[in-house]
Scaffold this motif. Structure first.
Motif, PDB file in Angstrom:
ATOM      1  N   PRO A  75       0.800  -1.233   0.000  1.00 55.66           N
ATOM      2  CA  PRO A  75       0.000   0.000   0.000  1.00 55.66           C
ATOM      3  C   PRO A  75       0.831   1.281   0.000  1.00 55.66           C
ATOM      4  CG  PRO A  75      -0.912  -1.581   1.548  1.00 55.66           C
ATOM      5  CD  PRO A  75       0.401  -2.140   1.092  1.00 55.66           C
TER       6      PRO A  75
ATOM      7  N   SER B 135     -11.993  -2.640  12.366  1.00 55.12           N
ATOM      8  CA  SER B 135     -10.599  -3.081  12.287  1.00 55.12           C
ATOM      9  C   SER B 135      -9.743  -2.423  13.360  1.00 55.12           C
ATOM     10  CB  SER B 135     -10.024  -2.778  10.896  1.00 55.12           C
ATOM     11  OG  SER B 135      -9.821  -1.386  10.716  1.00 55.12           O
TER      12      SER B 135
ATOM     13  N   ASP C 157      -4.457 -10.533   7.942  1.00 57.73           N
ATOM     14  CA  ASP C 157      -5.154  -9.355   8.489  1.00 57.73           C
ATOM     15  C   ASP C 157      -5.264  -9.395  10.006  1.00 57.73           C
ATOM     16  OD1 ASP C 157      -7.431  -9.560   5.719  1.00 57.73           O
ATOM     17  OD2 ASP C 157      -5.581  -8.428   5.883  1.00 57.73           O
TER      18      ASP C 157
ATOM     19  N   LYS D 296      -0.702  -3.974   6.867  1.00 58.22           N
ATOM     20  CA  LYS D 296      -1.033  -3.383   5.572  1.00 58.22           C
ATOM     21  C   LYS D 296       0.106  -2.565   4.987  1.00 58.22           C
ATOM     22  CE  LYS D 296      -5.225  -4.973   5.657  1.00 58.22           C
ATOM     23  NZ  LYS D 296      -5.601  -6.054   4.739  1.00 58.22           N
TER      24      LYS D 296
ATOM     25  N   LYS E 255      -5.373  -0.863  -2.725  1.00 52.89           N
ATOM     26  CA  LYS E 255      -4.173  -0.829  -1.876  1.00 52.89           C
ATOM     27  C   LYS E 255      -4.099   0.470  -1.080  1.00 52.89           C
ATOM     28  CE  LYS E 255      -2.527  -4.826  -2.958  1.00 52.89           C
ATOM     29  NZ  LYS E 255      -2.483  -5.896  -1.928  1.00 52.89           N
TER      30      LYS E 255
ATOM     31  N   GLU F 237      -6.342   0.412   1.773  1.00 56.45           N
ATOM     32  CA  GLU F 237      -5.862  -0.421   2.872  1.00 56.45           C
ATOM     33  C   GLU F 237      -5.041   0.380   3.878  1.00 56.45           C
ATOM     34  OE1 GLU F 237      -3.786  -3.770   1.351  1.00 56.45           O
ATOM     35  OE2 GLU F 237      -5.559  -4.733   0.510  1.00 56.45           O
TER      36      GLU F 237
ATOM     37  N   SER G 144     -10.647  -2.335   3.739  1.00 59.06           N
ATOM     38  CA  SER G 144     -10.231  -3.438   2.878  1.00 59.06           C
ATOM     39  C   SER G 144     -11.389  -4.321   2.449  1.00 59.06           C
ATOM     40  CB  SER G 144      -9.175  -4.290   3.604  1.00 59.06           C
ATOM     41  OG  SER G 144      -9.657  -4.735   4.863  1.00 59.06           O
TER      42      SER G 144
END
Length: 676
Positions: free
Chosen positions: A223, A316, A447, A453, A629, A632, A637
């Motif tokens: 990313p 997340s 993940d 990432k 990307k 992310e 994502s």
């Protein structure tokens, strides 16, 4: 004399209203948009709202972007009108008006346009500013009173910016008159083009540039690398698009001309030959439409994706409703950790909330470099390595791992570790800064955390007990150096809860926890920092404000790019209509029916008009992996959300594009011969 010039200027603008009305409308809307975005960036009400400082920063950035594009838009529109007016100005020049007199007329036209555009635009901006503020507040879920006010600073900015733009346009117009003789002015609008040659070198440049841009977009994996290469890829795609529209379109038309079954049909014969001889100027316009269409699609897909995917982003960052994290400079005692946990629970219970989930874990993490089977931390090597070449390592005990992931691990020996990583760890042993352990088990886990990432790899190393974790921690602390770019390893005690209640009730519990943890006395444990409380509802509110501001700016820019695209399409159609009118009239005189003329026109418009839209969709499709990307990095994502946003954006834009096609095609047909 000034009265004469002023009247002549107004008469000219009235006689050329098919050009000046879109120009005036565009100028007014541009002024209105700039005033609104500038006033929002200076909104004092944001300063007292938590997290709204990012909205102010986004609006200020938007002010710069809007200023750049309105300058380009107005200059483009003015230059187009100037091109169409050259014949008229040439007639005035031949009839006895000197170039300085023409300059006076053009000055009155520019001044009149400026006064109307800025005056009406600012009035509309003041009127619509509150409406745009309401949209922004709704998007960001801000519940604040929006007073009606006039932003004096934004008025001054708008007057100065557009004053500068129109002065530049006036200088450009005067320069065009000064450098052109009367005969050239008289015949400039009728100047045709020779059949263009197939440009092999330009075609090669286009193919290479476009291929390189596409390769970057499709091959990038990291990313951070995607962010660094994004603007390079965009530049290559723009170069490739213009080159291929200029050279590739000529090649395509010549191939169509060689295809006798296609070419020797009435509507195809006329449209292909007509476009071929004008393709040099045609191609640039098509390239502009394609690039702007791509910008609309990319900006809206990205910003809508960020806004819609906010829930996944917050999940997340925060897997439970409440997380209290305490950083320690060593392994804390069980008594201290238990007391902290009980204090947090008591704060929640005091607010009449029910605990739905209750778990706490202890771990420490650091960033290192993998060499063979050894993870190196600190030292001179750590100064020279970027994050993209590093790995993120978490160390935790078997007991803590099982609590966090709700997963039972098989027993393993004291000198062994269990490894979970993004890429399968294939070696039999793992050495951490000189401490070696046998690998009892190695599995892939994707993940796991936010760092995965943006760095090379992420590893969880599970050890048998707290003593081993303490040994590793002390070894890393002993080699850490102060000026290293790698941060010091830290031990974190996480206290996690899910609770019942609505948003307001959860916020009350969060405030109670904050009051409680401020009273903790943990100096004896040598904490590096005060306890940090994080809650999902607060995260969502803060990021809704910042992401909502970006989404709002994306809508603003999307509308701006769309307006520029529509204007270019309109002027392109009108311009070609005037250029084709005489040609189609001649064809009718030699026997072509009105129906055949209309079929020919529609064939010509369809052949060229939808090519930029198709190409823009291809650009977006190829750019999508790179957009993913980049998303992310912002911890968004969810592919299905972004794909849905992309499809929705493409469909809506295609509908608008088709609507513009229908409207402008009617204008073209009306100009060519009034065949409706």
């Amino acid at each position: 004399m000034n009265h004469f010039y002023r009247r002549l200027a107004f008469t000219n603008m009235k006689n050329n209203k098919q050009f000046y009305l879109p120009y005036m409308f565009t100028s007014v809307i541009s002024v209105m948009l700039f005033y609104c975005i500038s006033a929002l960036s200076l909104n004092e009400g944001f300063r007292n709202i938590r997290g709204a400082s990012e909205v102010i920063m986004v609006m200020r950035f938007g002010t710069i972007i809007i200023a750049i594009f309105v300058t380009i838009l107005i200059f483009y529109t003015n230059s187009y009108i100037m091109k169409r007016r050259k014949k008229e100005l040439g007639v005035y020049n031949i009839l006895g008006m000197e170039k300085k007199h023409l300059s006076f007329v053009l000055s009155w036209e520019i001044v009149s346009t400026y006064i109307v555009a800025v005056g009406v635009g600012i009035v509309l901006g003041i009127a619509f500013h509150k409406y745009f503020s309401m949209i922004l507040y709704k998007i960001t879920d801000l519940d604040e009173t929006i007073p009606f006010y006039i932003c004096a600073d934004s008025c001054i900015r708008t007057i100065i910016l557009f004053g500068g733009i129109y002065v530049l346009n006036l200088l450009y117009n005067i320069l065009q008159i000064r450098l052109t003789n009367p005969i050239e002015l008289l015949h400039s609008s009728n100047a045709g083009e020779r059949e263009p040659k197939t440009k092999i070198f330009m075609t090669i440049i286009g193919i290479v540039s476009l291929s390189a841009g596409y390769y970057m977009a499709l091959s990038v994996e990291n990313p951070i690398t995607a962010i660094n290469l994004f603007f390079v890829a965009v530049l290559l795609v723009i170069i490739g698009t213009y080159a291929l529209f200029t050279s590739g379109s000529i090649t395509l038309l010549k191939l169509l001309r060689k295809n006798k079954n296609y070419y020797y049909q009435t509507q195809h014969f006329t449209s292909v030959s007509g476009m071929l001889y004008r393709m040099k100027q045609n191609a640039v316009g098509l390239g502009n439409i394609c690039i702007l269409s791509t910008m609309v699609l990319v900006v809206l897909t990205s910003t809508i994706g960020m806004y819609v995917g906010l829930g996944d982003f917050v999940d997340s960052l925060q897997t439970t409703d409440i997380n209290v994290s305490v950083d320690f400079a060593g392994i804390p005692s069980e008594n201290v950790m238990e007391q902290m946990k009980q204090d947090v629970k008591q704060s929640i219970v005091s607010q009449n909330r029910t605990l739905l989930c209750d778990k706490s874990t202890l771990d420490f993490s650091f960033i290192g470099i993998m060499e063979g089977d050894e993870i190196i931390y600190g030292g001179s090597l750590a100064k020279q390595v970027s994050y993209t070449e590093s790995i993120f390592v978490e160390i935790m005990t078997k007991q803590e791992y099982e609590k966090r992931f709700q997963e039972t691990l098989d027993a393993f020996e004291m000198n062994e570790v269990v490894i979970f990583s993004e890429e399968k760890y294939e070696k039999d042993s793992l050495t951490i800064q000189g401490l070696s352990y046998q690998v009892a088990r190695a599995e892939v886990r994707q993940d796991k955390n936010q760092f995965s990432k943006v760095i090379k790899d992420s590893i969880i190393a599970v050890v048998n007990d707290e003593e081993i974790m303490k040994t590793i921690y002390e070894r890393l602390c002993s080699v850490h150096i102060e000026d290293s770019i790698i941060p010091v390893p830290y031990v974190i005690y996480h206290i996690n809860f899910d609770i019942d209640g609505d948003t307001d009730e959860k916020l009350e519990a969060v405030h109670a926890i904050k009051d409680s943890i401020q009273k903790w006395d943990i100096e004896s444990e040598v904490a590096w920092d005060s306890p940090v409380e994080r809650s999902k509802v607060e995260y969502y509110q803060e990021y809704l404000i910042s992401n909502g501001g970006i989404f709002f700016l994306g809508l603003f820019l999307g509308f701006m790019f769309l307006m520029i695209t529509v204007l270019i399409i309109y002027y392109k159609q009108v311009s070609e209509g005037y250029e084709d009118r005489e040609r189609f009239q001649i064809m009718q005189k030699v026997g072509m029916s009105s129906r055949e003329v209309k079929d020919t026109i529609q064939s010509q418009v369809r052949t060229v008009f939808f090519l930029p839209l198709i190409t823009a969709n291809i650009h977006l499709l190829v750019a999508f992996p790179m957009i993913m990307k980049i998303m992310e990095v912002m911890f968004i994502s969810n592919t299905s959300i972004l794909v849905g946003c992309m499809i929705g954006t493409v469909v809506v834009f295609a509908v608008i594009y088709y609507f513009v096609f229908r409207i402008t095609s009617k204008s073209y047909i009306k100009i060519v011969g009034n065949h409706e």
